[in-house]
Design an enzyme around this catalytic site. Structure first.
Site, PDB file in Angstrom:
ATOM      1  N   ASN A  60     -59.262 -53.990 -25.730  1.00 47.29           N
ATOM      2  CA  ASN A  60     -57.882 -54.508 -25.783  1.00 47.29           C
ATOM      3  C   ASN A  60     -57.803 -56.033 -25.747  1.00 47.29           C
ATOM      4  O   ASN A  60     -56.820 -56.604 -26.226  1.00 47.29           O
ATOM      5  CB  ASN A  60     -57.016 -53.872 -24.679  1.00 47.29           C
ATOM      6  CG  ASN A  60     -57.429 -54.303 -23.296  1.00 47.29           C
ATOM      7  OD1 ASN A  60     -58.599 -54.582 -23.059  1.00 47.29           O
ATOM      8  ND2 ASN A  60     -56.489 -54.355 -22.391  1.00 47.29           N
ATOM      9  N   GLU A 114     -63.855 -54.971 -13.377  1.00 43.94           N
ATOM     10  CA  GLU A 114     -62.423 -55.233 -13.598  1.00 43.94           C
ATOM     11  C   GLU A 114     -61.878 -53.996 -14.295  1.00 43.94           C
ATOM     12  O   GLU A 114     -62.275 -53.692 -15.422  1.00 43.94           O
ATOM     13  CB  GLU A 114     -62.217 -56.466 -14.483  1.00 43.94           C
ATOM     14  CG  GLU A 114     -62.807 -57.749 -13.925  1.00 43.94           C
ATOM     15  CD  GLU A 114     -62.158 -58.209 -12.639  1.00 43.94           C
ATOM     16  OE1 GLU A 114     -61.043 -57.756 -12.339  1.00 43.94           O
ATOM     17  OE2 GLU A 114     -62.786 -58.996 -11.916  1.00 43.94           O
ATOM     18  N   CYS A 123     -54.239 -54.537 -19.428  1.00 45.28           N
ATOM     19  CA  CYS A 123     -54.503 -54.060 -18.064  1.00 45.28           C
ATOM     20  C   CYS A 123     -53.383 -54.510 -17.143  1.00 45.28           C
ATOM     21  O   CYS A 123     -53.106 -53.864 -16.139  1.00 45.28           O
ATOM     22  CB  CYS A 123     -55.845 -54.578 -17.583  1.00 45.28           C
ATOM     23  SG  CYS A 123     -56.021 -56.350 -17.815  1.00 45.28           S
TER      24      CYS A 123
HETATM   25  P1  NAD Z   1     -63.430 -47.827 -21.339  1.00 48.86           P
HETATM   26  O1  NAD Z   1     -63.713 -47.674 -19.886  1.00 48.86           O
HETATM   27  O2  NAD Z   1     -63.306 -46.617 -22.161  1.00 48.86           O
HETATM   28  O3  NAD Z   1     -64.568 -48.712 -22.033  1.00 48.86           O
HETATM   29  C1  NAD Z   1     -64.895 -50.016 -21.581  1.00 48.86           C
HETATM   30  C2  NAD Z   1     -66.317 -50.353 -22.016  1.00 48.86           C
HETATM   31  O4  NAD Z   1     -67.217 -49.496 -21.314  1.00 48.86           O
HETATM   32  C3  NAD Z   1     -66.587 -50.113 -23.507  1.00 48.86           C
HETATM   33  O5  NAD Z   1     -67.436 -51.104 -24.006  1.00 48.86           O
HETATM   34  C4  NAD Z   1     -67.270 -48.754 -23.505  1.00 48.86           C
HETATM   35  O6  NAD Z   1     -68.083 -48.520 -24.630  1.00 48.86           O
HETATM   36  C5  NAD Z   1     -68.100 -48.866 -22.234  1.00 48.86           C
HETATM   37  N1  NAD Z   1     -68.549 -47.582 -21.681  1.00 48.86           N
HETATM   38  C6  NAD Z   1     -67.998 -46.364 -21.863  1.00 48.86           C
HETATM   39  N2  NAD Z   1     -68.730 -45.420 -21.216  1.00 48.86           N
HETATM   40  C7  NAD Z   1     -69.751 -46.080 -20.605  1.00 48.86           C
HETATM   41  C8  NAD Z   1     -70.852 -45.669 -19.793  1.00 48.86           C
HETATM   42  N3  NAD Z   1     -71.037 -44.394 -19.476  1.00 48.86           N
HETATM   43  N4  NAD Z   1     -71.698 -46.613 -19.336  1.00 48.86           N
HETATM   44  C9  NAD Z   1     -71.506 -47.916 -19.639  1.00 48.86           C
HETATM   45  N5  NAD Z   1     -70.508 -48.360 -20.426  1.00 48.86           N
HETATM   46  C10 NAD Z   1     -69.627 -47.461 -20.891  1.00 48.86           C
HETATM   47  O7  NAD Z   1     -62.112 -48.747 -21.438  1.00 48.86           O
HETATM   48  P2  NAD Z   1     -61.318 -49.164 -22.756  1.00 48.86           P
HETATM   49  O8  NAD Z   1     -60.555 -47.987 -23.247  1.00 48.86           O
HETATM   50  O9  NAD Z   1     -62.229 -49.890 -23.691  1.00 48.86           O
HETATM   51  O10 NAD Z   1     -60.306 -50.257 -22.155  1.00 48.86           O
HETATM   52  C11 NAD Z   1     -59.099 -49.929 -21.546  1.00 48.86           C
HETATM   53  C12 NAD Z   1     -59.225 -49.978 -20.040  1.00 48.86           C
HETATM   54  O11 NAD Z   1     -59.698 -51.248 -19.634  1.00 48.86           O
HETATM   55  C13 NAD Z   1     -57.894 -49.797 -19.328  1.00 48.86           C
HETATM   56  O12 NAD Z   1     -58.075 -48.974 -18.216  1.00 48.86           O
HETATM   57  C14 NAD Z   1     -57.542 -51.208 -18.893  1.00 48.86           C
HETATM   58  O13 NAD Z   1     -56.670 -51.289 -17.790  1.00 48.86           O
HETATM   59  C15 NAD Z   1     -58.880 -51.766 -18.589  1.00 48.86           C
HETATM   60  N6  NAD Z   1     -58.880 -53.222 -18.624  1.00 48.86           N
HETATM   61  C16 NAD Z   1     -59.004 -53.900 -17.440  1.00 48.86           C
HETATM   62  C17 NAD Z   1     -58.958 -55.282 -17.430  1.00 48.86           C
HETATM   63  C18 NAD Z   1     -59.097 -56.054 -16.144  1.00 48.86           C
HETATM   64  O14 NAD Z   1     -59.461 -57.227 -16.207  1.00 48.86           O
HETATM   65  N7  NAD Z   1     -58.834 -55.469 -14.996  1.00 48.86           N
HETATM   66  C19 NAD Z   1     -58.796 -55.972 -18.635  1.00 48.86           C
HETATM   67  C20 NAD Z   1     -58.678 -55.241 -19.822  1.00 48.86           C
HETATM   68  C21 NAD Z   1     -58.729 -53.861 -19.796  1.00 48.86           C
END
Ligand code: NAD
Length: 492
Positions: free
Chosen positions: A149, A247, A281
């Site tokens: 995102n 995060e 987020c």
């Molecule tokens: P996601 O958890 O599906 O994926 C995030 C990353 O983790 C991706 O690169 C994904 O390929 C990787 N991933 C997935 N499974 C994994 C595993 N088993 N081991 C290691 N890596 C793995 O999240 P998303 O859909 O890409 O993003 C949306 C989420 O991110 C929402 O929950 C949002 O709130 C959060 N977010 C948080 C912040 C913050 O700073 N707090 C900022 C942006 C987004």
């Protein structure tokens, strides 16, 4: 167009058999193909990063910073190109994409400045002729895992402090947004960053992410993504005694008190709830409203929502772009069903949009529920789409309690013109970020970014706090007395 890994300063085809296509969420057009990497690709990247880190750590920090100045300059020069790729790949409207790229530029110049600060401490020793100080030391090879995102900004929050602090890194971008990572690799290359300092490996979380976390030579994992994935990352990292910075998700609220400027509150809610189609987020997904202004706020929000234009974010007049993919669309629509079943009242929206030009994309109507119960699923779970729940309260204390009732703690906001209420709220809202008379989004890169409870594990991106993730404190004592002086004993 096929995107290859960037390892050791060279472009290398991934070893996996599978490909994934990058599709424009606005219209389904294929933008690129990515061959998915394997555990072996990760090992290659770690090897190159480990080799490079030995030399990189010896480069004086102000010199390392010079590369960041150049990266920032190149990002500035290519700002429009980067913004357009971002919009096509991820869907956010072009104005917001420009804002995100600007955030990365700001981060480059800010972190470059840290190359000439990176302060440690000097403290007086308790013994004569002894000198005591602490310095920030690089950690080694670090792993960066980022979501789709904010495909540029979040990567810069992590990679730039890692670079200036003398680490080398492996970055695994989200499978949905590899093109922005590819663009950044081109910039790292053009900036002349030494080979092996920046390594980018495309692939799935399960294969590439896990391989990074489990690799013995990766000392830190900095992860941004969902709370569910983050928990898994922390568990796996914990078993390998990794430093893991997380995060994660949010369920952010705007509080509107009875003395608020309602017009301003409406603007703040629209911007933070529907910007990036609610996929931030920090998106506002709850509005906690005082009984005395509930009706007025509802009416004004519904009116304002009618004029929000929805479509391809490349169109400058569009305010709300698509959501990332069909899975996200189904999840959002599923929550609207849950809201109805829970008895919440739908005031606006609630539909998947497929009319005319929207037919090949993934569009959801901005949606507003009212009379939502604070403890319902609609009010407690992260939806990650343009859906807002209004919750009625009758006092500031109740508003704060409702705000703090969720398992997340990223961002919160209060609209009020009473300085006493505002100061109490900023103290008592249990979130990492608090806004006053503004929506729940709008962080600036020179302050820490992150959240409490289920949003994080105590680390922060951005600001000087980011250096805490990518450095170890080293305490150094230099005794120039020429004799053995025992601490705590030979003090007289
Ligand atoms: P996601 O958890 O599906 O994926 C995030 C990353 O983790 C991706 O690169 C994904 O390929 C990787 N991933 C997935 N499974 C994994 C595993 N088993 N081991 C290691 N890596 C793995 O999240 P998303 O859909 O890409 O993003 C949306 C989420 O991110 C929402 O929950 C949002 O709130 C959060 N977010 C948080 C912040 C913050 O700073 N707090 C900022 C942006 C987004």
């Amino acid at each position: 167009m096929q995107l290859n890994n960037y390892i050791g300063g060279t472009w290398q085809e991934a070893g996996g058999a599978d490909y994934t296509a990058v599709l424009n969420p606005a219209n389904g057009t294929e933008l690129a193909q990515v061959r998915l990497s394997t555990k072996e690709d990760v090992s290659l990247a770690v090897k190159s990063a480990k080799e490079a880190q030995k030399k990189w750590a010896l480069v004086p920090a102000p010199k390392r910073a010079d590369f960041l100045y150049e990266i920032g300059r190149l990002m500035k020069e290519k700002k429009e190109h980067l913004s357009q790729v971002l919009t096509k790949e991820m869907g956010k409207v072009i104005e917001e994409a420009r804002g995100e790229v600007q955030e990365g530029i700001d981060m480059a110049f800010y972190m470059a400045g840290e190359g000439r600060r990176m302060f440690g401490e000097t403290v007086p020793s308790e013994l004569q002729d002894k000198f005591a100080m602490s310095v920030r030391a690089p950690i080694g090879v670090v792993g960066l895992i980022t979501p789709w995102n904010f495909p540029v900004a979040i990567a810069t929050w992590k990679s730039f402090p890692a670079i200036v602090a003398g680490n080398t890194f492996i970055w695994k971008p989200a499978t949905e947004t590899p093109m922005m990572a590819y663009e950044m690799a081109l910039i790292f290359e053009e900036a002349g960053l030494p080979a092996g300092v920046a390594n980018i490996v495309f692939g799935s979380g399960a294969e590439v992410g896990t391989a990074m976390i489990e690799h013995p030579d990766v000392r830190v994992i900095s992860f941004t993504g969902s709370t569910e994935t983050g928990r898994h990352v922390a568990e796996t990292g914990g078993r390998h005694l990794k430093k893991v910075s997380l995060e994660m998700g949010g369920k952010n609220a705007v509080i509107v008190m009875d003395d608020a400027d309602i017009e301003l509150a409406v603007e703040g809610i629209l911007w933070s709830a529907f910007g990036t189609a609610g996929q931030r987020c920090t998106a506002c997904s709850r509005v906690i409203v005082h009984t005395d202004v509930k009706e007025e706020l509802e009416q004004k929000l519904v009116e304002a929502m009618k004029v929000l234009s929805i479509g391809d974010g490349m169109d400058e007049s569009v305010k709300i772009g698509p959501v990332i993919n069909q899975k996200a669309l189904d999840k959002i629509h599923g929550y609207v069903g849950i809201g109805k079943d829970e008895g919440a009242k739908l005031l606006a929206g609630g539909h998947i949009l497929t009319d005319g030009k929207l037919v090949d994309g993934h569009y959801y109507e901005p949606t507003l529920f009212t009379d939502v119960k604070w403890d319902s699923r609609l009010a407690q779970e992260e939806i990650f789409g343009p859906v807002v729940s209004l919750i009625e309260v009758s006092s500031l204390d109740e508003a704060i309690e409702v705000n703090n009732s969720v398992k997340f703690g990223l961002s919160s906001s209060i609209f009020s013109r009473d300085v006493n209420k505002v100061f109490r709220a900023q103290r008592d809202l249990d979130t990492g970020i608090v806004y006053v008379n503004a929506g729940t989004t709008g962080a600036e890169i020179h302050l820490p970014f992150g959240g409490t409870k289920g949003t994080g594990n105590g680390h922060r991106d951005s600001g000087v706090a980011a250096l805490d993730v990518f450095t170890e404190w080293k305490s150094i004592y230099i005794d120039f007395s020429g004799k053995l002086q025992r601490a705590q004993i030979d003090t007289d």
